[in-house]
Design an enzyme around this catalytic site. Structure first.
Site, PDB file in Angstrom:
ATOM      1  N   LYS A 176       0.876  -1.184   0.000  1.00 37.18           N
ATOM      2  CA  LYS A 176       0.000   0.000   0.000  1.00 37.18           C
ATOM      3  C   LYS A 176       0.908   1.227   0.000  1.00 37.18           C
ATOM      4  O   LYS A 176       1.452   1.618   1.035  1.00 37.18           O
ATOM      5  CB  LYS A 176      -0.873  -0.017   1.256  1.00 37.18           C
ATOM      6  CG  LYS A 176      -2.224   0.657   1.116  1.00 37.18           C
ATOM      7  CD  LYS A 176      -2.205   2.109   0.739  1.00 37.18           C
ATOM      8  CE  LYS A 176      -1.889   3.032   1.893  1.00 37.18           C
ATOM      9  NZ  LYS A 176      -1.792   4.457   1.446  1.00 37.18           N
ATOM     10  N   GLY A 229       6.731   5.349   8.181  1.00 39.17           N
ATOM     11  CA  GLY A 229       5.902   6.549   8.192  1.00 39.17           C
ATOM     12  C   GLY A 229       5.974   7.222   9.546  1.00 39.17           C
ATOM     13  O   GLY A 229       7.018   7.182  10.204  1.00 39.17           O
ATOM     14  N   SER A 230       4.871   7.817   9.972  1.00 40.54           N
ATOM     15  CA  SER A 230       4.884   8.608  11.206  1.00 40.54           C
ATOM     16  C   SER A 230       4.753   7.723  12.442  1.00 40.54           C
ATOM     17  O   SER A 230       4.167   6.641  12.387  1.00 40.54           O
ATOM     18  CB  SER A 230       3.719   9.604  11.179  1.00 40.54           C
ATOM     19  OG  SER A 230       2.494   8.899  11.189  1.00 40.54           O
ATOM     20  N   THR A 233       0.976   6.799  13.185  1.00 39.09           N
ATOM     21  CA  THR A 233       0.403   5.698  12.393  1.00 39.09           C
ATOM     22  C   THR A 233       1.110   4.386  12.738  1.00 39.09           C
ATOM     23  O   THR A 233       0.472   3.334  12.794  1.00 39.09           O
ATOM     24  CB  THR A 233       0.517   5.998  10.884  1.00 39.09           C
ATOM     25  OG1 THR A 233      -0.068   7.282  10.631  1.00 39.09           O
ATOM     26  CG2 THR A 233      -0.213   4.963  10.069  1.00 39.09           C
ATOM     27  N   GLY A 234       2.399   4.472  13.011  1.00 39.69           N
ATOM     28  CA  GLY A 234       3.141   3.265  13.396  1.00 39.69           C
ATOM     29  C   GLY A 234       2.548   2.610  14.633  1.00 39.69           C
ATOM     30  O   GLY A 234       2.480   1.379  14.739  1.00 39.69           O
ATOM     31  N   GLU A 251       9.596   1.826  10.905  1.00 39.29           N
ATOM     32  CA  GLU A 251      10.648   2.822  10.657  1.00 39.29           C
ATOM     33  C   GLU A 251       9.949   4.160  10.669  1.00 39.29           C
ATOM     34  O   GLU A 251       9.193   4.485   9.762  1.00 39.29           O
ATOM     35  CB  GLU A 251      11.325   2.516   9.319  1.00 39.29           C
ATOM     36  CG  GLU A 251      12.713   3.086   9.262  1.00 39.29           C
ATOM     37  CD  GLU A 251      12.710   4.478   8.712  1.00 39.29           C
ATOM     38  OE1 GLU A 251      12.581   5.435   9.509  1.00 39.29           O
ATOM     39  OE2 GLU A 251      12.837   4.610   7.489  1.00 39.29           O
ATOM     40  N   CYS A 285      13.755  10.484   6.641  1.00 40.88           N
ATOM     41  CA  CYS A 285      13.704  10.008   8.029  1.00 40.88           C
ATOM     42  C   CYS A 285      15.048  10.170   8.708  1.00 40.88           C
ATOM     43  O   CYS A 285      15.127  10.452   9.891  1.00 40.88           O
ATOM     44  CB  CYS A 285      13.231   8.566   8.070  1.00 40.88           C
ATOM     45  SG  CYS A 285      14.077   7.507   6.908  1.00 40.88           S
ATOM     46  N   GLU A 380      10.612  15.895  15.067  1.00 40.19           N
ATOM     47  CA  GLU A 380      10.902  15.735  13.649  1.00 40.19           C
ATOM     48  C   GLU A 380      10.038  16.718  12.858  1.00 40.19           C
ATOM     49  O   GLU A 380       8.813  16.628  12.865  1.00 40.19           O
ATOM     50  CB  GLU A 380      10.580  14.302  13.195  1.00 40.19           C
ATOM     51  CG  GLU A 380      10.934  14.075  11.739  1.00 40.19           C
ATOM     52  CD  GLU A 380      10.702  12.644  11.279  1.00 40.19           C
ATOM     53  OE1 GLU A 380       9.566  12.152  11.409  1.00 40.19           O
ATOM     54  OE2 GLU A 380      11.653  12.033  10.769  1.00 40.19           O
TER      55      GLU A 380
HETATM   56  P1  NAD Z   1       1.598   8.612   7.756  1.00 44.77           P
HETATM   57  O1  NAD Z   1       2.291   7.776   8.760  1.00 44.77           O
HETATM   58  O2  NAD Z   1       0.174   8.951   8.026  1.00 44.77           O
HETATM   59  O3  NAD Z   1       1.658   7.918   6.316  1.00 44.77           O
HETATM   60  C1  NAD Z   1       2.575   6.899   5.976  1.00 44.77           C
HETATM   61  C2  NAD Z   1       1.832   5.735   5.317  1.00 44.77           C
HETATM   62  O4  NAD Z   1       0.882   5.216   6.239  1.00 44.77           O
HETATM   63  C3  NAD Z   1       1.038   6.116   4.069  1.00 44.77           C
HETATM   64  O5  NAD Z   1       1.095   5.076   3.123  1.00 44.77           O
HETATM   65  C4  NAD Z   1      -0.375   6.250   4.590  1.00 44.77           C
HETATM   66  O6  NAD Z   1      -1.354   6.020   3.600  1.00 44.77           O
HETATM   67  C5  NAD Z   1      -0.406   5.150   5.624  1.00 44.77           C
HETATM   68  N1  NAD Z   1      -1.426   5.327   6.668  1.00 44.77           N
HETATM   69  C6  NAD Z   1      -1.964   6.484   7.130  1.00 44.77           C
HETATM   70  N2  NAD Z   1      -2.880   6.231   8.090  1.00 44.77           N
HETATM   71  C7  NAD Z   1      -2.929   4.889   8.230  1.00 44.77           C
HETATM   72  C8  NAD Z   1      -3.667   4.017   9.085  1.00 44.77           C
HETATM   73  N3  NAD Z   1      -4.560   4.488   9.959  1.00 44.77           N
HETATM   74  N4  NAD Z   1      -3.439   2.691   8.996  1.00 44.77           N
HETATM   75  C9  NAD Z   1      -2.531   2.201   8.133  1.00 44.77           C
HETATM   76  N5  NAD Z   1      -1.821   2.981   7.285  1.00 44.77           N
HETATM   77  C10 NAD Z   1      -2.005   4.308   7.337  1.00 44.77           C
HETATM   78  O7  NAD Z   1       2.446   9.931   7.574  1.00 44.77           O
HETATM   79  P2  NAD Z   1       1.986  11.315   6.883  1.00 44.77           P
HETATM   80  O8  NAD Z   1       0.659  11.738   7.434  1.00 44.77           O
HETATM   81  O9  NAD Z   1       2.099  11.163   5.429  1.00 44.77           O
HETATM   82  O10 NAD Z   1       3.109  12.300   7.411  1.00 44.77           O
HETATM   83  C11 NAD Z   1       3.009  12.850   8.712  1.00 44.77           C
HETATM   84  C12 NAD Z   1       4.373  13.007   9.336  1.00 44.77           C
HETATM   85  O11 NAD Z   1       5.008  11.737   9.490  1.00 44.77           O
HETATM   86  C13 NAD Z   1       5.369  13.792   8.506  1.00 44.77           C
HETATM   87  O12 NAD Z   1       5.232  15.147   8.700  1.00 44.77           O
HETATM   88  C14 NAD Z   1       6.689  13.260   8.997  1.00 44.77           C
HETATM   89  O13 NAD Z   1       7.075  13.922  10.169  1.00 44.77           O
HETATM   90  C15 NAD Z   1       6.396  11.827   9.321  1.00 44.77           C
HETATM   91  N6  NAD Z   1       6.813  10.906   8.222  1.00 44.77           N
HETATM   92  C16 NAD Z   1       7.915  10.159   8.395  1.00 44.77           C
HETATM   93  C17 NAD Z   1       8.331   9.310   7.371  1.00 44.77           C
HETATM   94  C18 NAD Z   1       9.559   8.473   7.491  1.00 44.77           C
HETATM   95  O14 NAD Z   1      10.137   8.062   6.506  1.00 44.77           O
HETATM   96  N7  NAD Z   1       9.966   8.158   8.675  1.00 44.77           N
HETATM   97  C19 NAD Z   1       7.632   9.249   6.180  1.00 44.77           C
HETATM   98  C20 NAD Z   1       6.485  10.013   6.037  1.00 44.77           C
HETATM   99  C21 NAD Z   1       6.093  10.848   7.074  1.00 44.77           C
END
Ligand code: NAD
Length: 478
Positions: A176, A229-230, A233-234, A251, A285, A380
């Site tokens: 995804k 990701g964030s 969400t993690g 991560e 990241c 961050e």
């Molecule tokens: P996010 O964690 O929401 O998105 C990352 C991924 O998770 C995307 O594919 C998204 O569709 C998916 N996702 C979102 N909500 C979900 C859920 N409830 N269940 C499962 N999957 C879900 O991050 P974001 O909103 O795009 O960015 C927010 C902040 O996160 C950024 O400002 C940054 O600080 C951080 N971020 C970090 C990384 C990294 O590489 N560590 C990457 C993106 C964002």
């Protein structure tokens, strides 16, 4: 550039491009224009993709020997290389990053498939001495169906990093990608079919995180989850994995320190400090977003940074300036909120005069000195914002470096050999660079964090262990 027919408004499920009733816009961050639409997959598409992956794992894909899996991955890497130019332009348009950065990303993506293709048939087990009359051995088995949720900052690299590893071990993948940047993932999955991967080995469902992502993370049909990701969400993804009693790697980003001592070669250090925060607009990241500088050279280093920051320029992906637009209006607003709260910066780059209207541009900013408890030193930002903090001695440097909730990467700049090793061992980070810094790079180098940066390791040979399980076989031969 029009979108490839194959990737427009469809998910790749079981080797077929499956259209959805709803769709989402593809926005080019450089000018805010809609350049296409992707499928808004949800529960039904995730359900179908997991079923297709399971069928592949139990069928054709699961039966393929390791050497042949390796050849398929290698072929996929070659196809990514064949379409390098087109993919780089697609990635740059989709993410807003400068074209030269996107080119590097596609090269890395191809390299992941080559690296893990070569590794696929080199995963060995062990024999273990045991009681007389017994032979004990271990083998590594695939986990089954692996779920992969990736972010928008390095989409093509993330496909390679996460999916190539899982596929090399014989898992069937459901991916995804982020709704902000899904194009390269779809295109690469199409190339996998062309390379000869059996249908269902690699499935891609695009859609919103709260819909498709949440459905994938919670599905009892997956055997492992890889998430980048964030932290927020993690946490949800790990809770869902716990419900299904499966493992996951997280991560989640960082606040990575670069520690500069007075005996470092400052002319060599400063350009690296700048690249580590400006690369990808700071949306990395492992961005080196905190610079810790020994007090006696603090003013000197800050001055060198200040002069160079004033020359930095943000522009469109085609203009290929120091940095591009940020991924979205939302991300721009988030970064600008940090800047507004911090007040006037010490130095600021600029947005190029020819940057298109409607793009999500933020000029790079430098803050010095920043207090240890300041949000810029602790949180961050994920944007081109660099915070400089002074330290008194080695112990002080280490204390400040380890003072955030994160622990992903650290850089140490000193010519003092024993000090290099002392700090490398004591700093809270999954990856440490001495007299260098590689934000995001290094296919061969195990990568991952601790604390709020997450857990588990991707990249390198060790990642194959994350995407497999060990079985111990005890044979009584009398
Ligand atoms: P996010 O964690 O929401 O998105 C990352 C991924 O998770 C995307 O594919 C998204 O569709 C998916 N996702 C979102 N909500 C979900 C859920 N409830 N269940 C499962 N999957 C879900 O991050 P974001 O909103 O795009 O960015 C927010 C902040 O996160 C950024 O400002 C940054 O600080 C951080 N971020 C970090 C990384 C990294 O590489 N560590 C990457 C993106 C964002």
């Amino acid at each position: 550039m029009g979108l490839d027919q194959r990737v427009e408004q469809a998910c790749l499920i079981g080797g077929n491009w499956v259209a959805t009733a709803d769709s989402l816009p593809v926005i080019c961050p450089s000018d805010g224009a809609e350049i296409g639409r992707i499928a808004a997959g949800g529960v039904a598409e995730i359900e179908a993709a997991i079923a297709a992956a399971r069928a592949a794992f139990d069928g054709d894909w699961g039966a393929i020997p390791a050497v042949e899996r390796g050849r398929l991955l290698h072929r996929l890497g070659e196809l990514v290389g064949r379409d390098h130019d087109m993919l780089a332009r697609m990635e740059a348009m989709d993410t807003g990053k400068p074209l030269s950065q996107a080119r590097v990303d596609i090269t890395c993506c191809a390299r992941y498939f080559e690296f893990y293709g070569a590794a696929a048939d080199k995963v060995h087990g062990e024999t273990i001495p045991f009681l007389n009359g017994y032979q004990v051995l271990t083998i590594r088995e695939p986990l089954g169906v692996t779920g992969h949720i990736i972010p928008w900052n390095y989409p093509a690299q993330m496909v390679g990093r996460s999916c190539a590893t899982a596929l090399a071990m014989g898992n069937a993948v459901v991916l995804k990608p982020a709704e902000e940047a899904s194009l390269s993932a779809l295109y690469i999955a199409g190339l996998a079919l062309e390379a000869g991967f059996p249908p269902g080995a690699l499935n891609v469902v695009t859609g919103l995180g709260q819909m498709a992502g949440a459905a994938l993370a919670a599905h009892p049909g997956i055997n492992f989850m890889s998430f980048t990701g964030s932290p927020e969400t993690g946490t949800l993804v790990q809770a869902a994995a716990a419900q299904n009693h499966i493992g996951c790697t997280l991560e989640l980003g960082g606040k990575s320190p670069q520690i500069v001592f007075a005996d470092a070669d400052l002319e060599a250090v400063v350009p690296v400090l700048i690249k580590a925060i400006v690369q990808n607009g700071g949306q990395t990241c492992s961005a080196g977003s905190r610079v810790l500088i020994e007090a006696q050279i603090f003013d000197q280093v800050v001055d060198m940074l200040r002069v160079r920051f004033a020359d930095l320029e943000a522009g469109s992906w085609e203009a290929d300036r120091d940095l591009g637009a940020l991924i979205s209006a939302r991300q721009k607003a988030r970064v600008e909120a940090f800047i507004a709260a911090a007040g006037a910066p010490l130095a600021q780059g600029r947005v190029a005069d020819d940057a298109p209207e409607g793009g999500h541009y933020v000029a790079p900013v430098l803050y010095a000195p920043v207090a240890e408890d300041d949000p810029l030193a602790q949180e961050e930002v994920f944007g081109p914002v660099l915070a400089c903090l002074p330290f008194q001695d080695e112990a002080d440097a280490l204390r400040i470096a380890n003072s955030t909730q994160y622990g992903l990467v650290a850089g140490i700049w000193t010519s003092h050999g024993a000090r290099q090793m002392r700090i490398a061992k004591a700093v809270r980070a999954g990856q440490v660079f001495v007299n260098g810094y590689g934000a995001g790079g290094g296919i061969e180098l195990p990568f991952g964090g601790t604390g709020k940066s997450g857990h588990g390791r991707e990249k390198g040979f060790v990642a194959l262990e994350e995407f497999s399980q060990l079985k111990t076989i005890v044979l009584n031969h009398g």
